[in-house]
Design a protein around this motif. Structure first.
Motif, mmCIF file in Angstrom:
data_model
loop_
_atom_site.group_PDB
_atom_site.id
_atom_site.type_symbol
_atom_site.label_atom_id
_atom_site.label_comp_id
_atom_site.label_asym_id
_atom_site.label_seq_id
_atom_site.Cartn_x
_atom_site.Cartn_y
_atom_site.Cartn_z
ATOM 1 N N ASP A 181 12.772 3.842 -0.102
ATOM 2 C CA ASP A 181 13.623 3.639 1.074
ATOM 3 C C ASP A 181 14.758 2.656 0.841
ATOM 4 O O ASP A 181 15.725 2.636 1.604
ATOM 5 C CB ASP A 181 12.778 3.135 2.258
ATOM 6 C CG ASP A 181 11.786 4.179 2.741
ATOM 7 O OD1 ASP A 181 12.050 5.374 2.532
ATOM 8 O OD2 ASP A 181 10.755 3.796 3.320
ATOM 9 N N TYR A 182 14.640 1.834 -0.186
ATOM 10 C CA TYR A 182 15.671 0.824 -0.424
ATOM 11 C C TYR A 182 15.631 0.388 -1.887
ATOM 12 O O TYR A 182 14.615 0.553 -2.569
ATOM 13 C CB TYR A 182 15.489 -0.379 0.508
ATOM 14 C CG TYR A 182 14.183 -1.123 0.346
ATOM 15 C CD1 TYR A 182 14.107 -2.300 -0.398
ATOM 16 C CD2 TYR A 182 13.016 -0.660 0.955
ATOM 17 C CE1 TYR A 182 12.922 -2.986 -0.538
ATOM 18 C CE2 TYR A 182 11.818 -1.345 0.822
ATOM 19 C CZ TYR A 182 11.770 -2.506 0.071
ATOM 20 O OH TYR A 182 10.590 -3.186 -0.064
ATOM 21 N N ASP A 189 11.279 -7.363 -0.091
ATOM 22 C CA ASP A 189 10.999 -6.647 1.144
ATOM 23 C C ASP A 189 12.295 -6.054 1.686
ATOM 24 O O ASP A 189 13.385 -6.606 1.479
ATOM 25 C CB ASP A 189 10.373 -7.587 2.173
ATOM 26 C CG ASP A 189 8.958 -7.998 1.778
ATOM 27 O OD1 ASP A 189 8.128 -7.093 1.581
ATOM 28 O OD2 ASP A 189 8.700 -9.208 1.648
ATOM 29 N N GLU A 190 12.177 -4.937 2.392
ATOM 30 C CA GLU A 190 13.359 -4.185 2.819
ATOM 31 C C GLU A 190 14.283 -5.010 3.705
ATOM 32 O O GLU A 190 15.500 -5.028 3.510
ATOM 33 C CB GLU A 190 12.925 -2.918 3.559
ATOM 34 C CG GLU A 190 14.088 -2.045 3.982
ATOM 35 C CD GLU A 190 13.642 -0.730 4.583
ATOM 36 O OE1 GLU A 190 14.522 0.105 4.870
ATOM 37 O OE2 GLU A 190 12.417 -0.529 4.765
ATOM 38 N N GLU A 191 13.724 -5.708 4.679
ATOM 39 C CA GLU A 191 14.559 -6.478 5.600
ATOM 40 C C GLU A 191 15.347 -7.560 4.865
ATOM 41 O O GLU A 191 16.491 -7.860 5.204
ATOM 42 C CB GLU A 191 13.688 -7.114 6.686
ATOM 43 C CG GLU A 191 14.484 -7.857 7.748
ATOM 44 C CD GLU A 191 13.596 -8.435 8.834
ATOM 45 O OE1 GLU A 191 14.097 -9.266 9.602
ATOM 46 O OE2 GLU A 191 12.409 -8.057 8.906
ATOM 47 N N ILE A 193 16.392 -7.465 1.682
ATOM 48 C CA ILE A 193 17.370 -6.936 0.733
ATOM 49 C C ILE A 193 18.531 -6.215 1.413
ATOM 50 O O ILE A 193 19.601 -6.031 0.825
ATOM 51 C CB ILE A 193 16.667 -5.979 -0.266
ATOM 52 C CG1 ILE A 193 17.449 -5.883 -1.579
ATOM 53 C CG2 ILE A 193 16.462 -4.612 0.319
ATOM 54 C CD1 ILE A 193 17.356 -7.111 -2.415
ATOM 55 N N ARG A 194 18.372 -5.810 2.661
ATOM 56 C CA ARG A 194 19.393 -5.018 3.341
ATOM 57 C C ARG A 194 20.780 -5.665 3.377
ATOM 58 O O ARG A 194 21.785 -4.967 3.236
ATOM 59 C CB ARG A 194 18.940 -4.689 4.762
ATOM 60 C CG ARG A 194 17.918 -3.565 4.856
ATOM 61 C CD ARG A 194 18.513 -2.228 4.515
ATOM 62 N NE ARG A 194 17.539 -1.141 4.595
ATOM 63 C CZ ARG A 194 17.772 0.095 4.190
ATOM 64 N NH1 ARG A 194 18.945 0.402 3.672
ATOM 65 N NH2 ARG A 194 16.850 1.024 4.290
ATOM 66 N N PRO A 195 20.906 -6.985 3.581
ATOM 67 C CA PRO A 195 22.251 -7.572 3.692
ATOM 68 C C PRO A 195 23.157 -7.321 2.490
ATOM 69 O O PRO A 195 24.378 -7.232 2.651
ATOM 70 C CB PRO A 195 21.956 -9.072 3.850
ATOM 71 C CG PRO A 195 20.615 -9.119 4.484
ATOM 72 C CD PRO A 195 19.858 -7.973 3.893
ATOM 73 N N LEU A 197 23.564 -4.690 0.949
ATOM 74 C CA LEU A 197 24.074 -3.318 0.980
ATOM 75 C C LEU A 197 25.132 -3.115 2.059
ATOM 76 O O LEU A 197 25.706 -2.037 2.168
ATOM 77 C CB LEU A 197 22.921 -2.340 1.222
ATOM 78 C CG LEU A 197 21.715 -2.471 0.288
ATOM 79 C CD1 LEU A 197 20.656 -1.442 0.650
ATOM 80 C CD2 LEU A 197 22.135 -2.321 -1.163
ATOM 81 N N SER A 198 25.395 -4.147 2.838
ATOM 82 C CA SER A 198 26.301 -3.994 3.978
ATOM 83 C C SER A 198 27.766 -4.121 3.597
ATOM 84 O O SER A 198 28.639 -3.830 4.407
ATOM 85 C CB SER A 198 25.959 -5.035 5.051
ATOM 86 O OG SER A 198 26.128 -6.350 4.535
ATOM 87 N N LEU A 208 19.085 7.473 -0.735
ATOM 88 C CA LEU A 208 17.757 6.872 -0.760
ATOM 89 C C LEU A 208 16.714 7.796 -0.144
ATOM 90 O O LEU A 208 17.041 8.743 0.570
ATOM 91 C CB LEU A 208 17.785 5.540 -0.009
ATOM 92 C CG LEU A 208 18.762 4.495 -0.567
ATOM 93 C CD1 LEU A 208 18.850 3.288 0.357
ATOM 94 C CD2 LEU A 208 18.353 4.071 -1.974
ATOM 95 N N ASN A 209 15.452 7.494 -0.458
ATOM 96 C CA ASN A 209 14.332 8.280 0.058
ATOM 97 C C ASN A 209 14.493 9.762 -0.281
ATOM 98 O O ASN A 209 14.223 10.643 0.535
ATOM 99 C CB ASN A 209 14.201 8.085 1.574
ATOM 100 C CG ASN A 209 12.850 8.530 2.093
ATOM 101 O OD1 ASN A 209 11.875 8.579 1.354
ATOM 102 N ND2 ASN A 209 12.806 8.885 3.366
#
Length: 449
Positions: A181-182, A189-191, A193-195, A197-198, A208-209
């Motif tokens: 998913d990421y 953890d996904e939450e 690492i998300r920043p 990618l913004s 992804l996925n």
């Protein structure tokens, strides 16, 4: 005492150096089938970024550094067979165009043969169209093709894949593909690492996925079309690169020592194989993760730091008659992506579920001296308050070094009060970055209770 090391990998070189440092009288021979030792597989990224000028510089040690210690280094030499009964190896060396066969006796043998890049199993039939790289020769070939390509599809967004993406996203159109998913799943953890990618450039697309079902090549243009299992397509791709996985090079050991189901070598706590005078190190091993009593087994995770550590442990156990157990791994990594430096060590939130540890996760973000930012996620075990994991995101190259200190805290099972009371220096003329860990640990106390 004669010790033969098969493989000039990071683990093999570490073992050779350690043996000679521990006891210069040990007769150490290192056999490597290629012409380079301890090649850094991310060398193509280092060349592109201008950190080194040419691939030949992408190594930790040169043959001369080993021969100066008294190690016999045999390059361009391939081991054909290990004779366990006669306690010797049979190898061939190419010298001035001639092939020379040698039989070398040993008292101890260390297998440090490393691993080979693999491609997703579903794409085995398209193997010839997918580029992988790890050795010097593979990297030299890959670098030439990457430079010529304009549009690249990258399969696998683990540690190696994201390093590749960070290196080339300013110059190439990239399609970044992963079944998870990421990116960097398993390290972050996904939450958390998300920043990162913004704020990616428009020439970079994440897929992804999903997985690639089919690859078609246009015979006229030489470009590729990738079809996903969702039937979505990417067309006019110049180059396909896979960094999705690796496989241990254990073929030489098949039928000789016990192997695990994933073809890693089965070893005891001292890295001995099922034959007591043969040790296995580096990418041949499953690494036991974290300090846990659960019988979950190890994980095949090729990392240079773990390879070097295992090389030392095997060497010391040959020297000391098995006095040093190989410790579990925190899976510590650090890398860059865009403007960020990111690092992790120990358990993620997903790991705590797998390993059945009840934890409290605390995430804090602070501004540090010089206007840089530091985001830190700490994972504490409920009840004991022991630090089990850490994830770090920062815009400061210096601050990323904190992950090594955090890894040591995890390894030594420090709790939150140990961190707060750690005896770090105070000097008003320059900054002690470790104090930020104490500040964040203190601010985490209310959440832990």
């Amino acid at each position: 005492m004669k010790c033969i090391i098969i493989g000039g990998s990071h683990a093999g070189v570490a073992a050779a150096r350690a043996l000679k440092i521990l006891d210069p009288r040990i007769d150490v021979t290192l056999i490597e089938k290629n012409q380079t030792l301890a090649f850094i597989s991310s060398g193509i990224n280092l060349v592109s970024k201008g950190i080194i000028q040419k691939l030949e510089e992408a190594h930790n040690y040169s043959p001369k550094e080993l021969t100066d210690l008294g190690v016999k280094v045999l390059l361009s030499t391939e081991v054909l067979k290990i004779e366990k009964n006669e306690i010797k190896v049979i190898c061939t060396m190419i010298n001035d165009g001639s092939t020379i066969t040698q039989e070398l006796p040993y008292d101890f043998l260390i297998a440090a043969i490393g691993s080979t890049p693999a491609i997703p199993l579903s794409l085995t039939s398209e193997k010839k169209d997918i580029l992988t790289y790890k050795s010097f020769n593979e990297s030299a070939f890959a670098l030439d093709r990457i430079k010529k390509a304009k549009k690249i599809a990258l399969i696998g967004l683990g540690f190696v894949g994201m390093e590749f993406a960070d290196t080339w996203m300013k110059e190439k159109e990239l399609f970044l593909i992963d079944r998870r998913d990421y990116p960097l799943a398993g390290y972050f953890d996904e939450e958390f690492i998300r920043p990162i990618l913004s704020n990616i450039p428009n020439n970079v697309t994440f897929n992804l996925n999903t997985t690639v079902k089919k690859i078609d090549k246009d015979k006229k243009t030489g470009t590729y079309t990738l079809t996903f299992h969702s039937n979505e397509k990417i067309s006019n791709v110049d180059l396909i690169v896979s960094t999705s996985s690796s496989l241990p090079n254990s073929q030489l050991l098949e039928g000789l020592v016990d192997l695990n189901f994933d073809h890693t070598v089965s070893v005891n706590d001292y890295l001995q194989t099922s034959i007591e005078n043969i040790y296995a190190v580096g990418d041949l091993l499953e690494k036991p993760l974290f300090s846990t009593q659960l019988e979950i087994g190890g994980v095949f995770k090729p990392l240079v730091s773990q390879a070097q550590r295992s090389g030392f442990v095997a060497a010391y156990n040959i020297y000391s008659n098995n006095q040093l157990a190989y410790q579990s791994s925190n899976r510590t990594i650090a890398t860059t992506f865009g403007e960020y430096y990111l690092a992790s060590s120990g358990m993620t939130e997903i790991d705590t579920i797998i390993y059945k540890r009840k934890c409290v996760s605390v995430t804090k973000e602070i501004s540090v001296d010089g206007g840089e930012t530091l985001k830190l996620q700490l994972m504490f075990e409920k009840g004991t308050n022991i630090l089990l994991g850490a994830e770090l995101l920062t815009t400061s190259k210096i601050l990323v070094e904190l992950i090594n200190l955090l890894s040591l805290m995890i390894q030594t099972k420090m709790d939150i009060f140990d961190i707060i009371q750690s005896d770090f220096y105070f000097q008003p003329e320059f900054t002690s970055y470790a104090r930020y860990l104490q500040q964040i640990a203190l601010e985490s106390l209310p959440a832990i209770g």
